[in-house]
Structures are given as structure tokens and as C-alpha cells.
Enzyme design. Structure first.
Site: not given
Ligand code: NAI
Length: 398
Positions: A145, A284, A313, A337
Site C-alpha cells: 500500500n 504512526r 486507534q 486511518h
């Protein structure tokens, strides 16, 4: 491997209340996957493969080989499906978008665990030192990704520099005051843009910025780029981090989270940022100090902060990064995210997980680029400087 919408609906109907789905067999091995619940969206969109409903498209395949495949989103606390089922699982698959945290304690209880697979890129949810000590391999779907994230970074840089979000919010409110937006809108052309971390994502970000005619492209990384790659995009390496940030109009963070990057962008470093600069972090959340960033946006030197990663998260409703603003009421480009989980990316990381499993079942060698922790320790140079000779450089076009 894509499942039809009808098949997914019937699967969803068979799911238990804990979103646990298991195909049992006494012959095969036990594979546990911790994924996020997709709900209605996943029932309607079978390409949302990284969800508990669509199970990375692996369910029928694993079942046909007699393996037990347990999929759940329930991951917190000792009574969670994650902590209970891991006790005898041989393989755990988790995704950075909803990670099952593989702490040392959990690993030591998981007596059968041999392989952790990250469905995506970024394995900081796994205690990698403990994995090395417990001889548990850690693999991720490297590169799956990175373009998705690089595109998101470029978009976020543009929306901050051009003051886009407040302009759109003004339109939704029914207002029209050009000067209120234009007073804090700039061009990217002629700016100095730098990445902390020039691996797959960081390099792709710089590559994509070349056509905007920046004044200069900089990078900070303990692994220098190969000369040819640096030359192609005219990127200059700055070896001191404070000096690096003091030269940049835009800083983007593209390193893994490890001991050396946790809280790297903190109150002290922020003092060295240029007044009015912009910071984008899709790496992050914990690499940037939450409160120091919010304070730097309110009082300077930051003019904007954007990203999709959070120190917790899902981010709590009152997380300051949801609503923080610069004094002119803009400068916030935060989203959940998702930059690395576009439908294109999901297809790639689902396929990648399947290849890793195929290699594991067939006792075949894994793709070296995918190995974070191998049978004899760290195989990557990207998670801190450990000096392994065979460790791979973070930069790669693959
Ligand atoms: P990579 O391994 O290709 O590159 C990482 C680079 O960071 C390497 O060149 C390494 O030397 C450098 N680095 C490590 N520690 C550093 C430090 N202390 N200072 C300076 N440089 C340092 O990794 P890739 O594919 O570029 O991904 C980077 C990170 O992006 C992942 O580890 C993950 O945390 C995050 N990511 C986020 C996604 C999202 O959806 N938001 C999706 C994919 C990755």
C-alpha cells in the site's frame, strides 16, 4: 477470490454476536485473524477484503485445506476472542488498521505461535524483540500500500498548503469570504519539502512532488538512498534532524514506529521547525507527541498538521487532534486511518497474505522483502539500526 454480495450476506447472517467465525478441522492448523468490522459497507462492497465479514477472501481456501480459521475484531482484554484464541493458534494475521497487539506477555502464552502476518505494512503492533526471542517469524506484505499512502501524503500536503479544508467548510456553511481563506493559502512551488524516512513511501512522496517544482527536496534517514535514486529526484540528505526540520517548509514522516522513532517529533524538535511550516504524518501516530503537536499548531511554529494515524486507534471522541486548529481556524487535515486501505490496496495485501500462507504451508522460502523477523532474527534495516549484515535497506522500488 472475491465473494458475491449474496454469499457475504449469508455469511454475515451466520456470524455469532462476537463476530467470530470458525471452520474447524482436526487435520489442519489454527489461523487467527484480527480485522475490523466492516458492517453494512462490507456486506455491500465485497472488495472491502480486510474486514471480519470478508476475511481477506481466505475463508473458503483455508477451509478447503482443513485449516481452522478464526476471524474476529474483538481484541481488547484477557476475555477477548484475540487473547483466548491465540493460546493455540499457529498463525496470527493482523492489520495495522485494527491491530491485535502482540505483546511479550501474549506471545509467551501463545505456545503454538510460529508466524505473525501483517495484512498491510507496519508491524509495530508486534513486540519485535519478543518475537525474535520467542522464534516467531513476522512478515508483512511489503509494498502493498505504499503508493496508496504516498498519494495521500501528497494530497494532505496540498490541502494544508492551499488552506483547502476551511475553504470547503466555508462553502458548506453558505458563506463566501475569499480573503479569510487566501490570507493563509500558498503555492507548493518554491517550497522546501523533506521526508523523515526515505524508504518506499518517503521516496515515492518525493518522486511525486518533483513536478510541483519545489525549491528543494530533502530527506533524513540513517540509510542513505542509493546514489542513482537520489540523483533522479535531486534529493539532498541532511544528517542532523534539527538542521533538517529547520530547513523545511513541509515535513512528512515516513518511518516505521520503533524504539528510535517513538515520540521523535516532540516539543524539543518542534522548536526547530520553521515558523509557519506544515507537518504530515501518515506513518504512526506515536511518532509525533500528541500534545506538543497541538500546542505547536496553536502557538506556532506549525501552520498545519495532517495525517491518518493516531496514538490510540480508534481515536477517542475528545482526542485533541480531531479539532485542533491554527489561530486562523484551519490547518487540520486529520482523517481516520485509511490511506493505506484503499480498495486497490486491500486487493494487494489480501493477495500478499495468501502468498505468505502458501509459502508457509508449502515450506517454501518467503519473499525476502516481506520478512521483518525471520527464523534467525531481524531481516530488515527499517526498524532501527541493529547492524545485521543481511538486513535489507528500507528503500526499494518493489
Ligand atoms: P520502508 O521500510 O520502505 O522505509 C522506512 C524507512 O524509514 C527506511 O528507509 C528506514 O531506514 C527509515 N527509518 C527507520 N527509522 C528511522 C529513523 N529513526 N530516522 C530516519 N529514518 C528512519 O517502509 P515504508 O513502506 O516506506 O513504510 C513506512 C511506514 O509507513 C510503515 O512502517 C508504517 O508504519 C507506515 N504505513 C502507514 C500506512 C497507512 O495506512 N497510514 C500504510 C503503510 C505504511
Amino acid at each position: 477470490m472475491l465473494r458475491s454480495a449474496t454469499a457475504i450476506k449469508s455469511l454475515a447472517a451466520r456470524k455469532s454476536a462476537t463476530s467470530l467465525y470458525s471452520t474447524t478441522s482436526s487435520r489442519g492448523m489454527k489461523i487467527l485473524a484480527i480485522l475490523y468490522d466492516g458492517g453494512k459497507a462490507a456486506e455491500q462492497e465485497p472488495r472491502l477484503l480486510g474486514t471480519t465479514e470478508n476475511k481477506l477472501g481466505l475463508s473458503d481456501w483455508l477451509k478447503s485445506m482443513g485449516h481452522e480459521y478464526v476471524v474476529s475484531s474483538d481484541k481488547e482484554g484477557p476475555d477477548s476472542v484475540f487473547q483466548k484464541e491465540i493460546a493455540d493458534a499457529e498463525i496470527v494475521i493482523t492489520t495495522p488498521f485494527h491491530p491485535g497487539y502482540l505483546t511479550r506477555d501474549i506471545m509467551e502464552k501463545a505456545k503454538n505461535l510460529k508466524l505473525c502476518v501483517t495484512a498491510g505494512v507496519g508491524s509495530d503492533h508486534i513486540d519485535l524483540n519478543a518475537a525474535v526471542e520467542n522464534k516467531i517469524q513476522v512478515l508483512e506484505v511489503t509494498g502493498s500500500n505504499v503508493t496508496s499512502v504516498a498519494e495521500h501524503v501528497v494530497m494532505s500536503i496540498l490541502l494544508l498548503v492551499r488552506n483547502f479544508t476551511p475553504a470547503h467548510e466555508m462553502i458548506e456553511r453558505g458563506d463566501w469570504k475569499v480573503s479569510d481563506i487566501a490570507r493563509n493559502a500558498f503555492d507548493l512551488e518554491g517550497k522546501v519539502i523533506g521526508t523523515i524516512g526515505a524508504g518506499r513511501i518517503g521516496y515515492r512522496v518525493l518522486q511525486r512532488l518533483v513536478p510541483f517544482d519545489p525549491k528543494e527536496l530533502l530527506y533524513f534517514d540513517y540509510n542513505p538512498l542509493p546514489e542513482k535514486a537520489a540523483k533522479e529526484i535531486k534529493a539532498r540528505r541532511v544528517e542532523d534532524l534539527k538542521e533538517f526540520v529547520s530547513q523545511c517548509d513541509v515535513v512528512t514522516v515516513n518511518t516505521p514506529l520503533h524504539e528510535g522513532t517513538m515520540g521523535l517529533v516532540n516539543e524539543e524538535l518542534l522548536k526547530h521547525f520553521k515558523k509557519g511550516s506544515w507537518l504530515v504524518n501518515t506513518a504512526r501516530g506515536a511518532i509525533c507527541d500528541k500534545d506538543a503537536v497541538a500546542a505547536a499548531l496553536k502557538n506556532g511554529p506549525l501552520n498545519g498538521y495532517a495525517g491518518d494515524v493516531w496514538n490510540v486507534q480508534p481515536a477517542p471522541k475528545d482526542h485533541i487532534w480531531r479539532t485542533m486548529k491554527n489561530p486562523l481556524g484551519g490547518g487540520n487535515g486529520m482523517v481516520p486511518h485509511y490511506s493505506g486501505t484503499t480498495l486497490d490496496a486491500q486487493a494487494r495485501y489480501a493477495n500478499g497474505v495468501r502468498s505468505i500462507l502458501e509459502n508457509y504451508f508449502g515450506d517454501k522460502p518467503q519473499e525476502p522483502v516481506n520478512i521483518i523477523v525471520g527464523k534467525s532474527g531481524y531481516e530488515t534495516k527499517a526498524y532501527g539500526q541493529r547492524g545485521s549484515e543481511k538486513a535489507k535497506h528500507g528503500f526499494s522500488s518493489s
